[in-house]
Design a protein around this motif. Structure first.
Motif, PDB file in Angstrom:
ATOM      1  N   ARG A 217       1.129  34.593 -26.494  1.00 33.52           N
ATOM      2  CA  ARG A 217       0.773  33.426 -27.278  1.00 33.52           C
ATOM      3  C   ARG A 217      -0.175  32.465 -26.556  1.00 33.52           C
ATOM      4  O   ARG A 217      -1.130  31.961 -27.109  1.00 33.52           O
ATOM      5  CB  ARG A 217       2.049  32.660 -27.613  1.00 33.52           C
ATOM      6  CG  ARG A 217       2.418  32.606 -29.054  1.00 33.52           C
ATOM      7  CD  ARG A 217       3.817  32.057 -29.202  1.00 33.52           C
ATOM      8  NE  ARG A 217       4.188  31.169 -28.114  1.00 33.52           N
ATOM      9  CZ  ARG A 217       3.839  29.890 -28.025  1.00 33.52           C
ATOM     10  NH1 ARG A 217       3.123  29.347 -28.966  1.00 33.52           N
ATOM     11  NH2 ARG A 217       4.211  29.159 -27.001  1.00 33.52           N
ATOM     12  N   HIS A 218       0.164  32.217 -25.286  1.00 32.06           N
ATOM     13  CA  HIS A 218      -0.586  31.237 -24.527  1.00 32.06           C
ATOM     14  C   HIS A 218      -2.041  31.681 -24.398  1.00 32.06           C
ATOM     15  O   HIS A 218      -2.972  30.891 -24.531  1.00 32.06           O
ATOM     16  CB  HIS A 218       0.051  31.054 -23.147  1.00 32.06           C
ATOM     17  CG  HIS A 218      -0.184  29.704 -22.566  1.00 32.06           C
ATOM     18  ND1 HIS A 218      -1.209  29.440 -21.707  1.00 32.06           N
ATOM     19  CD2 HIS A 218       0.474  28.540 -22.745  1.00 32.06           C
ATOM     20  CE1 HIS A 218      -1.172  28.159 -21.377  1.00 32.06           C
ATOM     21  NE2 HIS A 218      -0.164  27.591 -21.987  1.00 32.06           N
TER      22      HIS A 218
ATOM     23  N   ARG B  66      -6.227  30.641 -26.736  1.00 30.60           N
ATOM     24  CA  ARG B  66      -7.401  30.335 -25.923  1.00 30.60           C
ATOM     25  C   ARG B  66      -8.483  31.403 -26.064  1.00 30.60           C
ATOM     26  O   ARG B  66      -9.669  31.091 -26.109  1.00 30.60           O
ATOM     27  CB  ARG B  66      -6.973  30.133 -24.469  1.00 30.60           C
ATOM     28  CG  ARG B  66      -6.285  28.800 -24.308  1.00 30.60           C
ATOM     29  CD  ARG B  66      -5.520  28.625 -23.015  1.00 30.60           C
ATOM     30  NE  ARG B  66      -5.043  27.247 -22.932  1.00 30.60           N
ATOM     31  CZ  ARG B  66      -4.008  26.769 -23.604  1.00 30.60           C
ATOM     32  NH1 ARG B  66      -3.336  27.558 -24.413  1.00 30.60           N
ATOM     33  NH2 ARG B  66      -3.639  25.515 -23.489  1.00 30.60           N
TER      34      ARG B  66
ATOM     35  N   ALA C 128       5.265  26.242 -21.361  1.00 30.24           N
ATOM     36  CA  ALA C 128       4.310  27.219 -21.869  1.00 30.24           C
ATOM     37  C   ALA C 128       4.917  28.069 -22.985  1.00 30.24           C
ATOM     38  O   ALA C 128       4.217  28.573 -23.844  1.00 30.24           O
ATOM     39  CB  ALA C 128       3.831  28.129 -20.734  1.00 30.24           C
TER      40      ALA C 128
ATOM     41  N   MET D 292       1.191  24.334 -24.989  1.00 33.70           N
ATOM     42  CA  MET D 292       0.879  23.159 -24.183  1.00 33.70           C
ATOM     43  C   MET D 292      -0.259  23.462 -23.207  1.00 33.70           C
ATOM     44  O   MET D 292      -0.326  24.538 -22.626  1.00 33.70           O
ATOM     45  CB  MET D 292       2.126  22.725 -23.404  1.00 33.70           C
ATOM     46  CG  MET D 292       1.947  21.397 -22.686  1.00 33.70           C
ATOM     47  SD  MET D 292       3.355  20.970 -21.607  1.00 33.70           S
ATOM     48  CE  MET D 292       4.548  20.369 -22.775  1.00 33.70           C
ATOM     49  N   ASN D 293      -1.156  22.481 -23.028  1.00 37.35           N
ATOM     50  CA  ASN D 293      -2.173  22.594 -21.984  1.00 37.35           C
ATOM     51  C   ASN D 293      -1.501  22.448 -20.632  1.00 37.35           C
ATOM     52  O   ASN D 293      -0.710  21.530 -20.437  1.00 37.35           O
ATOM     53  CB  ASN D 293      -3.191  21.467 -22.119  1.00 37.35           C
ATOM     54  CG  ASN D 293      -3.990  21.582 -23.397  1.00 37.35           C
ATOM     55  OD1 ASN D 293      -4.618  22.610 -23.635  1.00 37.35           O
ATOM     56  ND2 ASN D 293      -3.967  20.540 -24.215  1.00 37.35           N
ATOM     57  N   LEU D 294      -1.834  23.332 -19.724  1.00 33.13           N
ATOM     58  CA  LEU D 294      -1.330  23.211 -18.358  1.00 33.13           C
ATOM     59  C   LEU D 294      -2.544  23.167 -17.438  1.00 33.13           C
ATOM     60  O   LEU D 294      -3.388  24.066 -17.467  1.00 33.13           O
ATOM     61  CB  LEU D 294      -0.416  24.393 -18.016  1.00 33.13           C
ATOM     62  CG  LEU D 294       0.879  24.470 -18.827  1.00 33.13           C
ATOM     63  CD1 LEU D 294       1.609  25.780 -18.541  1.00 33.13           C
ATOM     64  CD2 LEU D 294       1.803  23.286 -18.518  1.00 33.13           C
TER      65      LEU D 294
END
Lengths: 357, 369
Positions: free
Chosen positions: A166-167, A171, B236, B243-245
Motif C-alpha cells: 500500500r505504502h 507513491r 505506515a 502517512m508521510n514518513l
C-alpha cells in the motif's frame, strides 16, 4: 506518441462477444483509464490495442492510420505489466537498452537514450545492478523505462500496481502520472480498481459485459453517471439506492416504511412508475435545518479520518461517509438531508436503468 | 473476568520463530483484531486458541480455564478460514446446520428451531437464496460467506475468524463487513479476528493488536492506533493515503525545536511544537517525522511554509492528492478537499500542521518507490 481510436471494435470467442463493438478515442497526450469488474472486456480491449489479440471486426487507428493488421512489434507499443518481467541475467542498463538493441540501434546512439530514461525513472545509480538486487518499486520503474525507451506510439498499462504494498502503491501511482506528464505520453491504463482509475486518469471508460457503459472525466462520471451501473461502480462505499415510485413530474415516493416523498430537479416520467433514487454516501447530511428523512443509526464504522455510518431508513440501510466529529452510536434517531443537487434518479430498477436528467 | 487470555505464547516452526512471547486478554463480547502483514504470526496465534497449533510455551485460557492442552472439540470455539473447507456433497443449508447437530451439543434442536437459526444467519450474510444449492454451484465470495455462517450459527464461546473477507470483491467486502459487525454485536460474541487490512481492523474492532514479526507492536482502540501510533511501523500500516514518513534531524534553535531534512532539493525546516515528545524517541538527532496527507496544508500565508513544485497531481471526486519529490526516492503527499486549481510543475507553499506531526524512532527502511 500518437492518438488511438477504436471504431466499432469487436472481439468474439467462438461466437460469444467478449467486446461488443465499442468506439472511443484517446487523444495524443491523454491519460485514459479502462475500468470495470473482472470479465467486463477491459483486458481484451487492451490486448487488441497491443496486437496480442486479433480484432474480430471494426477498426483500430493510431494517428488516424488503421493498424489492425500490424504485428505488436510494428505498432510500437510500450507495455507495463503487473509482473515486470525483467531479464534476470541482464543488468538494469542492459534491460533498458534491450528494445533498442533488438532493433539494431548502434551503441553510441543507444547510450544517451538509456541514460535519459534512467534519469527520468530515478534509477541512474542502480544501472549496473541486476533486477533481483532492486526493490519492487525500482524494478517496476526499470520496466517502465524499458517500455518507454524507444519512444512508443502509446503506453499501455495493465494493472501495474496490483501487487505492490500500500505504502509504495500510492507513491508509484504519483510517479506514473509524473512520467506521463513529463514525456507527454498517450497512456491507456486498465484496472478493476475504481480508486486508482479515478486518481490517475484524465478520462475513464467504464465497461461491463463487454460494452462501454460511459466514457468521461471523473467529474462527469461522479456527478452525471449515465446509468445505475456506473453510478454504483464508482465510489466506496457505493451510491445508496432507494426503490421509489414517481408521484408527479418532480416528486417521487420512497418505497420504504413511512413512504416519505422527495422533490427532484429531474423531469420524471408518468406517475406510478418504478424508479430508483440514488444518493452518494458523501452527500448524505445528518441533521441541519432541512433534514427531514427520519432514520436510525445501525452501525458506526471508523476508517481513520472518516466514519462510515449505516442508517436504517424505513427498513433499508443507507450509508454516509462523514468526518469523525459526529458522536453517533447505534440506536440513535437522526434526520437526514439529501442536497437537491446530489439527488440522482434512474428510470428502472436494474443496472441498465438510465439516469434521468 | 476476561473471556480469553493468551499468556506468553511462543511458537517456532523448525528454527523460525513465528510468535514471540505474546500476551493479551479479551473481555466478554469484545471484537479484537490482530493486524499485520503476511508472515507476522497472526494465524499461528489464532490457531493456538483454536487448538490446531500447540504453542512451545505459554497458556491459553477461556473463561479462566487453561485449555492449552485441550483438544479442539472441547474448547467450544468456532473458526472460519480464508479457505472455506465446506462439505462439497452437502447443500448450503446442511453445511451451515452441521455444527448444530454435533453430538457434543448439550441439546438437540427441533427442526423448526434449527431452520430459524440457519435462516437468520444466512439472511444477515445475504446467502439465504442459496440454501438449497451445493457449494460447488457458488462463487468464491458466496462460499466464503457460507463458511462464515457456519462458524457463527452455533453461538460458541469464541469466534475465530481468519481473513474471512479476503476473497470478496471490494463492494461485497464492504457489505459483508457491516453485516459481520452487526452479527457479532447482536450475538454478543467474543471475536478474535485476523486481517492484513487496516480498514477492516479499524471499522470492526473494539481493540486492535498490531503484530510485527511475531511480536506485539501496539495494542489499542482504533482511535488510539490511528491518532497515536506508537511506532513508524504502525503509522505506515494504518491510514489512507498512507502517512508521510520523512527522515531528518531534530535540533534546538534557540528556544525552538526544529526538524531538518538532509539533502532535500530546497531547505526543509519544520518548527516543532514545544511539547514535541522528543525524549520518547531518544532526544535530538536523527528521527522520522510522520504527517498524514490530510494534515498537510496548501497555505500561502502559512509561516514556515515550504515551496515545492508539484510532482504529480491526482484528483478524486471529492479531493485532490498532490505529490512532491523531496529528492531521491522520497515522495510526500498532501490531500486537500475539493478540486485544487493547480498544475504539475507549479510550485506551491506547503504548511505542516504542528499539532498533527508525529515523531518516531526509525525502525525500518522505507521501501524505494
Amino acid at each position: 506518441m500518437k492518438s488511438v481510436s477504436l471504431h466499432d471494435v469487436r472481439k468474439s470467442y467462438g461466437g460469444v462477444d467478449a467486446v461488443k463493438g465499442i468506439s472511443f478515442e484517446v487523444a495524443k497526450g491523454e491519460f485514459m483509464g479502462i475500468l470495470g469488474p473482472s470479465g467486463c472486456g477491459k483486458s481484451s480491449t487492451l490486448r487488441m490495442i497491443a496486437g496480442l489479440e486479433d480484432i474480430t471486426s471494426g477498426e483500430l487507428r493510431f494517428d488516424g492510420v488503421v493498424v489492425n493488421e500490424l504485428s505488436p512489434k510494428d505498432r510500437g507499443i510500450g507495455m507495463g505489466f503487473e509482473n515486470y518481467a525483467l531479464y534476470q541475467p541482464l543488468t538494469v542498463r542492459e534491460n533498458i537498452a534491450f528494445p533498442l538493441e533488438a532493433r539494431g540501434m548502434p551503441r553510441a546512439e543507444m547510450a544517451p537514450r538509456v541514460q535519459k530514461m534512467a534519469k527520468l525513472m530515478e534509477v541512474e545509480d542502480v544501472l549496473d545492478r541486476k533486477p533481483y538486487e532492486l526493490s519492487g518499486g525500482q524494478q517496476q520503474r526499470v520496466s517502465l523505462a524499458r517500455a518507454l525507451v524507444r519512444d512508443p506510439s502509446v503506453l499501455l498499462l495493465d494493472e501495474p500496481l496490483s501487487h505492490m504494498d500500500r505504502h509504495a502503491r500510492v507513491r508509484l501511482r504519483a510517479r506514473i502520472r509524473h512520467i506521463h506528464d513529463a514525456i507527454g505520453a498517450t497512456s491507456i491504463y486498465v484496472t478493476h480498481d475504481q480508486e486508482e482509475a479515478v486518481a490517475l486518469c484524465d478520462r475513464v471508460a467504464v465497461m461491463n459485459f463487454g460494452d462501454l457503459q460511459q466514457i468521461g472525466s471523473v467529474e462527469e462520471l461522479w456527478h452525471r453517471p449515465r446509468n445505475r451501473f456506473v453510478a454504483g461502480f464508482l465510489g466506496q462505499p457505493a451510491m445508496n439506492f432507494i426503490p421509489s415510485v414517481t408521484v408527479d413530474r418532480h416528486r417521487l415516493r420512497f418505497e420504504v416504511e413511512g413512504q416519505p416523498t422527495i422533490e427532484v430537479r429531474q423531469a420524471l416520467p408518468e406517475p406510478g412508475r418504478r424508479v430508483t433514487f440514488g444518493i452518494r454516501p458523501e452527500h448524505v447530511r445528518i441533521g441541519g435545518e432541512d433534514a427531514s428523512i427520519p432514520g436510525r443509526v445501525v452501525l458506526v464504522e471508523m476508517e481513520g479520518d472518516v466514519d462510515v455510518i449505516t442508517i436504517d431508513v424505513g427498513g433499508i440501510e443507507l450509508k454516509t461517509r462523514t468526518g469523525t466529529h459526529w458522536a453517533m452510536a447505534s440506536g440513535d434517531q437522526v434526520r437526514l438531508a439529501f442536497p437537491v443537487e446530489s439527488r440522482h434518479v434512474f428510470d428502472g430498477e436494474d443496472d441498465a436503468a438510465p439516469a434521468l436528467a | 473476568m476476561d473471556k480469553l487470555q493468551l499468556q506468553g505464547i511462543t511458537k517456532h516452526y523448525g528454527r523460525t520463530l513465528a510468535v514471540d512471547d505474546v500476551s493479551f486478554a479479551c473481555t466478554r463480547g469484545e471484537f479484537f483484531s490482530i493486524l499485520g502483514a503476511s508472515g507476522a504470526g497472526k494465524s499461528t496465534l489464532l490457531k493456538s486458541v483454536a487448538g490446531i497449533v500447540q504453542p512451545d510455551r505459554g497458556r491459553v485460557l477461556i473463561d479462566g480455564h487453561d485449555v492449552t492442552k485441550r483438544p479442539i472439540q472441547d474448547r467450544n470455539v468456532a473458526m472460519a478460514f480464508e479457505n472455506y473447507s465446506l462439505y462439497p456433497q452437502m447443500k448450503v443449508y446442511e453445511n451451515i446446520a452441521f455444527p448444530l447437530r454435533a453430538p457434543t451439543r448439550p441439546r438437540r434442536l427441533s427442526p423448526t428451531e434449527e431452520r430459524a437459526k440457519v435462516t437468520h444467519v444466512a439472511t444477515i450474510l445475504g446467502i439465504e437464496p442459496y440454501l438449497d444449492r451445493l457449494p460447488g454451484q457458488l462463487s468464491g465470495g458466496q462460499r466464503q460467506r457460507v463458511s462464515l455462517a457456519r462458524a457463527m450459527v452455533r453461538e460458541p464461546n469464541v469466534f475465530l475468524l481468519d481473513e474471512p473477507l479476503a476473497h470478496l470483491d471490494a463492494k461485497l467486502k464492504f457489505q459483508t463487513r457491516t453485516r459481520l459487525k452487526q452479527l457479532a454485536v447482536e450475538i454478543g460474541a467474543t471475536t478474535l479476528y485476523v486481517t492484513h487490512d487496516f480498514r477492516e481492523a479499524l471499522s470492526l474492532s473494539d481493540r486492535i493488536l498490531i503484530l510485527r514479526q511475531g511480536r506485539i507492536e501496539q495494542i489499542g482502540t482504533p482511535k488510539e492506533i490511528y491518532h497515536a501510533p506508537a511506532t513508524d511501523f504502525v503509522a505506515a500500516l494504518v491510514g489512507d493515503p498512507p502517512m508521510n514518513l520523512i527522515d531528518g534531524r531534530v535540533a534546538r534553535a534557540g528556544d525552538r525545536l526544529r526538524f531538518e531534512v538532509e539533502d532535500a532539493p530546497v531547505p526543509i525546516v519544520i518548527d516543532l511544537p514545544e511539547n514535541a515528545a522528543i525524549d520518547r524517541i531518544g532526544g535530538e538527532g536523527t528521527v522520522r517525522l510522520g504527517c498524514r496527507p490530510g494534515d498537510l496544508r496548501i497555505a500561502p500565508d502559512d509561516r514556515g511554509a515550504i515551496r515545492l513544485p508539484i510532482y504529480a497531481i491526482e484528483h478524486s471526486a471529492e479531493a485532490s492528492l498532490l505529490s512532491f519529490s523531496l529528492g531521491h526516492d522520497r515522495i510526500i503527499q498532501a490531500q486537500v478537499p475539493g478540486r485544487i486549481d493547480a498544475r504539475a510543475g507549479e510550485p506551491v507553499p506547503i504548511g505542516f500542521a504542528a499539532d498533527r506531526l508525529f515523531l518516531f524512532r526509525k525502525s525500518f527502511e522505507l521501501g524505494e518507490v
